[in-house]
Design an enzyme around this catalytic site. Structure first.
Site, PDB file in Angstrom:
ATOM      1  N   HIS A  17       0.836  -1.209   0.000  1.00 34.05           N
ATOM      2  CA  HIS A  17       0.000   0.000   0.000  1.00 34.05           C
ATOM      3  C   HIS A  17       0.871   1.260   0.000  1.00 34.05           C
ATOM      4  O   HIS A  17       0.609   2.219  -0.723  1.00 34.05           O
ATOM      5  CB  HIS A  17      -0.903   0.035   1.247  1.00 34.05           C
ATOM      6  N   LYS A  41     -17.168  -7.351   6.407  1.00 38.16           N
ATOM      7  CA  LYS A  41     -15.826  -7.909   6.578  1.00 38.16           C
ATOM      8  C   LYS A  41     -15.438  -7.864   8.039  1.00 38.16           C
ATOM      9  O   LYS A  41     -15.556  -6.811   8.678  1.00 38.16           O
ATOM     10  CB  LYS A  41     -14.824  -7.039   5.789  1.00 38.16           C
ATOM     11  N   ARG A  90      -1.985  -6.553  -8.314  1.00 36.64           N
ATOM     12  CA  ARG A  90      -0.897  -7.528  -8.117  1.00 36.64           C
ATOM     13  C   ARG A  90      -0.924  -8.660  -9.113  1.00 36.64           C
ATOM     14  O   ARG A  90       0.099  -9.198  -9.486  1.00 36.64           O
ATOM     15  CB  ARG A  90      -0.991  -8.139  -6.702  1.00 36.64           C
ATOM     16  N   SER A 127      -2.568  -7.723   3.086  1.00 35.98           N
ATOM     17  CA  SER A 127      -2.978  -7.584   4.492  1.00 35.98           C
ATOM     18  C   SER A 127      -3.245  -8.958   5.086  1.00 35.98           C
ATOM     19  O   SER A 127      -2.970  -9.204   6.266  1.00 35.98           O
ATOM     20  CB  SER A 127      -4.241  -6.723   4.590  1.00 35.98           C
TER      21      SER A 127
HETATM   22  P1  ADP Z   1      -9.733  -3.887  -0.482  1.00 34.47           P
HETATM   23  O1  ADP Z   1     -10.347  -4.578   0.697  1.00 34.47           O
HETATM   24  O2  ADP Z   1     -10.569  -2.744  -1.009  1.00 34.47           O
HETATM   25  O3  ADP Z   1      -9.231  -4.784  -1.582  1.00 34.47           O
HETATM   26  P2  ADP Z   1      -7.012  -3.566   0.467  1.00 34.47           P
HETATM   27  O4  ADP Z   1      -6.677  -2.827   1.694  1.00 34.47           O
HETATM   28  O5  ADP Z   1      -6.812  -5.050   0.492  1.00 34.47           O
HETATM   29  O6  ADP Z   1      -8.497  -3.150   0.130  1.00 34.47           O
HETATM   30  O7  ADP Z   1      -6.197  -2.993  -0.765  1.00 34.47           O
HETATM   31  C1  ADP Z   1      -6.316  -1.650  -1.203  1.00 34.47           C
HETATM   32  C2  ADP Z   1      -5.695  -1.496  -2.592  1.00 34.47           C
HETATM   33  O8  ADP Z   1      -4.289  -1.775  -2.506  1.00 34.47           O
HETATM   34  C3  ADP Z   1      -6.233  -2.483  -3.639  1.00 34.47           C
HETATM   35  O9  ADP Z   1      -6.306  -1.819  -4.884  1.00 34.47           O
HETATM   36  C4  ADP Z   1      -5.204  -3.575  -3.678  1.00 34.47           C
HETATM   37  O10 ADP Z   1      -5.182  -4.231  -4.938  1.00 34.47           O
HETATM   38  C5  ADP Z   1      -3.935  -2.765  -3.464  1.00 34.47           C
HETATM   39  N1  ADP Z   1      -2.833  -3.568  -2.932  1.00 34.47           N
HETATM   40  C6  ADP Z   1      -2.825  -4.351  -1.844  1.00 34.47           C
HETATM   41  N2  ADP Z   1      -1.620  -4.934  -1.674  1.00 34.47           N
HETATM   42  C7  ADP Z   1      -0.835  -4.499  -2.698  1.00 34.47           C
HETATM   43  C8  ADP Z   1       0.524  -4.769  -3.112  1.00 34.47           C
HETATM   44  N3  ADP Z   1       1.308  -5.596  -2.426  1.00 34.47           N
HETATM   45  N4  ADP Z   1       0.971  -4.140  -4.230  1.00 34.47           N
HETATM   46  C9  ADP Z   1       0.148  -3.305  -4.928  1.00 34.47           C
HETATM   47  N5  ADP Z   1      -1.122  -3.024  -4.605  1.00 34.47           N
HETATM   48  C10 ADP Z   1      -1.618  -3.618  -3.507  1.00 34.47           C
END
Ligand code: ADP
Length: 149
Positions: A17, A41, A90, A127
């Site tokens: 992130h 969630k 990803r 996460s």
């Molecule tokens: P959500 O529950 O909306 O998917 P996340 O907190 O899991 O939210 O992720 C927020 C954004 O960050 C999403 O667009 C996700 O694809 C991106 N993201 C998460 N991990 C990575 C990573 N390692 N590299 C690039 N983008 C990421």
């Protein structure tokens, strides 16, 4: 002024992130990291803790702000005056999901989604991975931004 929201759960915020936000700063004048309150969630880290932790990471970056929201993402974007949604990709599964969201958000709110590809070395970081390690009392420091270690 170009303003984007970076919406997500951030449960917790990872270096994946962090990298997307920092790269987004080259594209946008302002980014609002927007933590969605999602009652469907189950949360691991309380939302206020997540908000505080992310604020701490970016305390020296005036172009970043952190907000919690509990409405449609497009409505929240409009509320803060953002013209763009920033997201990260990803893998192909992310891509399919993001494409559907982007199309829906474009239709609902005339808002453009900008996708940034992950750095290959961060492609496996999520996460979920951090939560799993955390639940077994394992070291998560390699996966979270420096300021949280
Ligand atoms: P959500 O529950 O909306 O998917 P996340 O907190 O899991 O939210 O992720 C927020 C954004 O960050 C999403 O667009 C996700 O694809 C991106 N993201 C998460 N991990 C990575 C990573 N390692 N590299 C690039 N983008 C990421």
């Amino acid at each position: 002024m170009k303003k984007a929201i970076f919406p997500g759960s951030f449960d917790p915020f990872t270096i994946g992130h962090y990298d997307i936000v920092n790269r987004g700063l080259k594209l946008f004048d302002e980014i609002v990291i927007s933590i969605g309150r999602n009652s469907a969630k189950k949360e691991t880290f309380p939302i206020r803790e997540r908000e505080e932790a992310i604020r701490k990471i970016f305390k020296d970056e005036p172009r970043i702000s952190v907000r919690i929201y509990d409405c449609l993402t497009v409505d929240f974007a409009r509320e803060v005056g953002a013209q763009f949604i920033l997201r990260g990709v990803r893998c192909v599964q992310d891509f399919e999901y993001e494409r559907n969201m982007a199309e829906a958000n474009k239709e609902l709110g005339e808002i453009e989604t900008i996708l940034l590809y992950t750095r290959p070395e961060y492609a496996h970081i999520s996460s979920t991975l951090v939560r799993d390690l955390y639940s077994y009392n394992k070291d998560v420091s390699a996966y979270v931004p420096n300021k949280l270690r």
